[in-house]
Write a protein that holds these residues in place. Structure first.
Motif, PDB file in Angstrom:
ATOM      1  N   ASP A  76       0.819  -1.212   0.000  1.00  0.00           N
ATOM      2  CA  ASP A  76       0.000   0.000   0.000  1.00  0.00           C
ATOM      3  C   ASP A  76       0.853   1.263   0.000  1.00  0.00           C
ATOM      4  O   ASP A  76       0.584   2.207  -0.744  1.00  0.00           O
ATOM      5  N   LYS A  77       1.876   1.276   0.866  1.00  0.00           N
ATOM      6  CA  LYS A  77       2.707   2.472   1.005  1.00  0.00           C
ATOM      7  C   LYS A  77       4.177   2.096   0.870  1.00  0.00           C
ATOM      8  O   LYS A  77       4.665   1.185   1.535  1.00  0.00           O
ATOM      9  N   LEU A  78       4.876   2.849   0.012  1.00  0.00           N
ATOM     10  CA  LEU A  78       6.289   2.604  -0.263  1.00  0.00           C
ATOM     11  C   LEU A  78       7.110   3.797   0.211  1.00  0.00           C
ATOM     12  O   LEU A  78       6.876   4.927  -0.218  1.00  0.00           O
ATOM     13  N   TYR A  79       8.072   3.548   1.103  1.00  0.00           N
ATOM     14  CA  TYR A  79       9.029   4.572   1.506  1.00  0.00           C
ATOM     15  C   TYR A  79      10.255   4.387   0.627  1.00  0.00           C
ATOM     16  O   TYR A  79      11.019   3.439   0.793  1.00  0.00           O
ATOM     17  N   PHE A  80      10.434   5.288  -0.300  1.00  0.00           N
ATOM     18  CA  PHE A  80      11.414   5.185  -1.376  1.00  0.00           C
ATOM     19  C   PHE A  80      12.623   6.054  -1.027  1.00  0.00           C
ATOM     20  O   PHE A  80      12.599   7.272  -1.190  1.00  0.00           O
ATOM     21  N   VAL A  81      13.682   5.398  -0.538  1.00  0.00           N
ATOM     22  CA  VAL A  81      14.924   6.102  -0.223  1.00  0.00           C
ATOM     23  C   VAL A  81      15.733   6.270  -1.503  1.00  0.00           C
ATOM     24  O   VAL A  81      15.976   5.295  -2.223  1.00  0.00           O
ATOM     25  N   SER A  82      16.140   7.478  -1.796  1.00  0.00           N
ATOM     26  CA  SER A  82      16.900   7.731  -3.015  1.00  0.00           C
ATOM     27  C   SER A  82      18.195   6.925  -3.018  1.00  0.00           C
ATOM     28  O   SER A  82      18.846   6.753  -1.987  1.00  0.00           O
ATOM     29  N   GLY A  83      18.562   6.411  -4.198  1.00  0.00           N
ATOM     30  CA  GLY A  83      19.762   5.599  -4.321  1.00  0.00           C
ATOM     31  C   GLY A  83      21.031   6.421  -4.151  1.00  0.00           C
ATOM     32  O   GLY A  83      21.051   7.626  -4.425  1.00  0.00           O
ATOM     33  N   ASN A  84      22.102   5.778  -3.700  1.00  0.00           N
ATOM     34  CA  ASN A  84      23.373   6.489  -3.518  1.00  0.00           C
ATOM     35  C   ASN A  84      24.359   6.254  -4.651  1.00  0.00           C
ATOM     36  O   ASN A  84      25.493   6.728  -4.609  1.00  0.00           O
ATOM     37  N   ASP A  85      23.932   5.534  -5.669  1.00  0.00           N
ATOM     38  CA  ASP A  85      24.765   5.307  -6.856  1.00  0.00           C
ATOM     39  C   ASP A  85      24.458   6.430  -7.846  1.00  0.00           C
ATOM     40  O   ASP A  85      23.609   6.293  -8.729  1.00  0.00           O
ATOM     41  N   ILE A  86      25.152   7.560  -7.672  1.00  0.00           N
ATOM     42  CA  ILE A  86      24.816   8.760  -8.437  1.00  0.00           C
ATOM     43  C   ILE A  86      24.860   8.516  -9.938  1.00  0.00           C
ATOM     44  O   ILE A  86      23.997   8.980 -10.693  1.00  0.00           O
ATOM     45  N   ALA A  87      25.848   7.761 -10.403  1.00  0.00           N
ATOM     46  CA  ALA A  87      26.020   7.537 -11.834  1.00  0.00           C
ATOM     47  C   ALA A  87      24.839   6.795 -12.454  1.00  0.00           C
ATOM     48  O   ALA A  87      24.513   6.998 -13.624  1.00  0.00           O
ATOM     49  N   ASN A  88      24.206   5.924 -11.660  1.00  0.00           N
ATOM     50  CA  ASN A  88      23.105   5.102 -12.188  1.00  0.00           C
ATOM     51  C   ASN A  88      21.750   5.447 -11.574  1.00  0.00           C
ATOM     52  O   ASN A  88      20.783   4.706 -11.758  1.00  0.00           O
ATOM     53  N   ARG A  89      21.698   6.562 -10.866  1.00  0.00           N
ATOM     54  CA  ARG A  89      20.477   6.893 -10.121  1.00  0.00           C
ATOM     55  C   ARG A  89      19.270   7.094 -11.036  1.00  0.00           C
ATOM     56  O   ARG A  89      18.160   6.643 -10.714  1.00  0.00           O
ATOM     57  N   LEU A  90      19.444   7.747 -12.172  1.00  0.00           N
ATOM     58  CA  LEU A  90      18.298   8.022 -13.045  1.00  0.00           C
ATOM     59  C   LEU A  90      17.583   6.751 -13.492  1.00  0.00           C
ATOM     60  O   LEU A  90      16.366   6.626 -13.268  1.00  0.00           O
ATOM     61  N   PRO A  91      18.263   5.798 -14.134  1.00  0.00           N
ATOM     62  CA  PRO A  91      17.538   4.588 -14.542  1.00  0.00           C
ATOM     63  C   PRO A  91      17.017   3.784 -13.355  1.00  0.00           C
ATOM     64  O   PRO A  91      15.952   3.167 -13.450  1.00  0.00           O
ATOM     65  N   GLN A  92      17.737   3.795 -12.239  1.00  0.00           N
ATOM     66  CA  GLN A  92      17.273   3.070 -11.056  1.00  0.00           C
ATOM     67  C   GLN A  92      15.961   3.659 -10.545  1.00  0.00           C
ATOM     68  O   GLN A  92      14.999   2.929 -10.257  1.00  0.00           O
ATOM     69  N   HIS A  93      15.918   4.984 -10.419  1.00  0.00           N
ATOM     70  CA  HIS A  93      14.707   5.626  -9.899  1.00  0.00           C
ATOM     71  C   HIS A  93      13.536   5.493 -10.864  1.00  0.00           C
ATOM     72  O   HIS A  93      12.384   5.355 -10.438  1.00  0.00           O
ATOM     73  N   GLU A  94      13.842   5.527 -12.149  1.00  0.00           N
ATOM     74  CA  GLU A  94      12.765   5.323 -13.131  1.00  0.00           C
ATOM     75  C   GLU A  94      12.183   3.926 -12.988  1.00  0.00           C
ATOM     76  O   GLU A  94      10.958   3.733 -13.064  1.00  0.00           O
ATOM     77  N   ASN A  95      13.052   2.953 -12.727  1.00  0.00           N
ATOM     78  CA  ASN A  95      12.582   1.586 -12.477  1.00  0.00           C
ATOM     79  C   ASN A  95      11.635   1.536 -11.295  1.00  0.00           C
ATOM     80  O   ASN A  95      10.586   0.877 -11.332  1.00  0.00           O
ATOM     81  N   VAL A  96      12.008   2.222 -10.210  1.00  0.00           N
ATOM     82  CA  VAL A  96      11.187   2.179  -8.995  1.00  0.00           C
ATOM     83  C   VAL A  96       9.808   2.777  -9.245  1.00  0.00           C
ATOM     84  O   VAL A  96       8.782   2.198  -8.874  1.00  0.00           O
ATOM     85  N   VAL A  97       9.770   3.946  -9.874  1.00  0.00           N
ATOM     86  CA  VAL A  97       8.480   4.609 -10.112  1.00  0.00           C
ATOM     87  C   VAL A  97       7.608   3.780 -11.045  1.00  0.00           C
ATOM     88  O   VAL A  97       6.400   3.582 -10.786  1.00  0.00           O
ATOM     89  N   LYS A  98       8.191   3.263 -12.126  1.00  0.00           N
ATOM     90  CA  LYS A  98       7.404   2.463 -13.069  1.00  0.00           C
ATOM     91  C   LYS A  98       6.924   1.165 -12.427  1.00  0.00           C
ATOM     92  O   LYS A  98       5.785   0.731 -12.641  1.00  0.00           O
ATOM     93  N   ALA A  99       7.793   0.532 -11.634  1.00  0.00           N
ATOM     94  CA  ALA A  99       7.409  -0.722 -10.981  1.00  0.00           C
ATOM     95  C   ALA A  99       6.318  -0.489  -9.952  1.00  0.00           C
ATOM     96  O   ALA A  99       5.394  -1.298  -9.822  1.00  0.00           O
TER      97      ALA A  99
END
Length: 291
Positions: A69-92
């Motif tokens: 129901d509720k997701l606490y989404f901590v931003s990733g610390n892999d700066i170089a790959n953060r964009l595709p990682q975060h896009e994965n989280v939101v889409k998933a």
């Protein structure tokens, strides 16, 4: 009771969120996402659900978020790959039907490439855009700088050297304690009315490095001075001292942002979410240097 999943639990923020959640919700309703289950055996023993997944593995995220129901989404610390990682989280999260995402973003004023911390900003700004366009209910927590980072910023040897050396000028920062941020996050996850809200998570007062020097001096009885060199001098001095380039860039970037006033803004949001006054810098520094 809502089914809650927390990411980033092997780090300080995510682990603290789970700690506070365990005082507010049944462990059976709390899940955590980790890459290595062996690192959270303590949570498993408390009845928390352990789910193995990875920001880089989209299918693992869809499976992990199913029934949440509720997701606490901590931003990733892999700066170089953060964009595709975060896009994965939101889409998933969207595909899995998560009802509400709470995202840990950052305090700022300048959202352009001229910001001294543009290298960390891009991932956060895009993630906020993706969340707003996703159709998901979201809460964005714009975290200020951790009070907990002050001992690192002022230097581990500050009592020996007597000097705080950062190119931050007279800039001020509304530092906030990570534990308070985590408790506020747990409160958002276990209460209602936070959908489509953006909260500025800051301390109740701003401080310059000169203020910090004065506080440490008063606590310890040792005179601490603050020196603000140019970025060029700062970089050369630390390079000559053998400090790795990535750390020099990090320190210089955040000091530049402080000098520009990026974090010189106080909000009552953290106090409101906590229902009390957040821990102040003086109290934190007494705990570090008053021993």
């Amino acid at each position: 009771m809502s089914k809650i999943l927390v990411t980033g639990v092997t780090g300080g923020l995510g682990s603290a969120v789970v700690k506070f959640l365990l005082g507010k919700a049944e462990a059976s309703n709390i899940s955590v996402l980790v890459r290595d289950a062996a690192k959270v055996e303590d949570l498993k023993s408390k009845g928390v659900n352990i789910i193995v997944g990875d920001y880089n593995n989209y299918d693992s995220l869809v499976a992990a978020f199913s029934g949440i129901d509720k997701l606490y989404f901590v931003s990733g610390n892999d700066i170089a790959n953060r964009l595709p990682q975060h896009e994965n989280v939101v889409k998933a999260a969207t595909e899995a039907g998560v009802k509400h995402v709470v995202y840990t973003s950052f305090q700022r004023k300048n959202e352009t490439a001229t910001s001294p911390i543009a290298f960390v900003a891009e991932g956060h700004l895009k993630t906020e855009e993706w969340l707003k366009a996703s159709g998901l209910a979201y809460t964005i927590l714009k975290h200020g700088l951790y009070t907990d980072l002050l001992p690192m910023f002022v230097g581990e040897q500050v009592l020996e050297t007597g000097v705080i050396y950062q190119p931050a000028g007279d800039g001020k920062t509304a530092f906030a304690w990570r534990e308070d941020m985590a408790e506020a996050g747990a409160n958002v996850l276990t209460s209602e009315g936070h959908e489509h809200k953006i909260y500025d998570i800051t301390g109740a007062k701003t401080y310059s490095y000169q203020d910090i020097a004065n506080i440490i001096s008063e606590i310890t009885g040792k005179q601490i001075v603050y020196v603000s060199p140019s970025v060029e001098e700062f970089s050369k001095t630390l390079t000559d001292a053998g400090v790795p380039a990535q750390y020099i860039g990090l320190f210089a970037g955040f000091s530049g942002a402080i000098k520009d006033g990026e974090f010189d803004e106080v909000s009552s949001d953290l106090a409101d979410l906590l229902g009390r006054t957040p821990l102040d810098v003086e109290t934190f520094l007494k705990g570090v240097y008053g021993k």
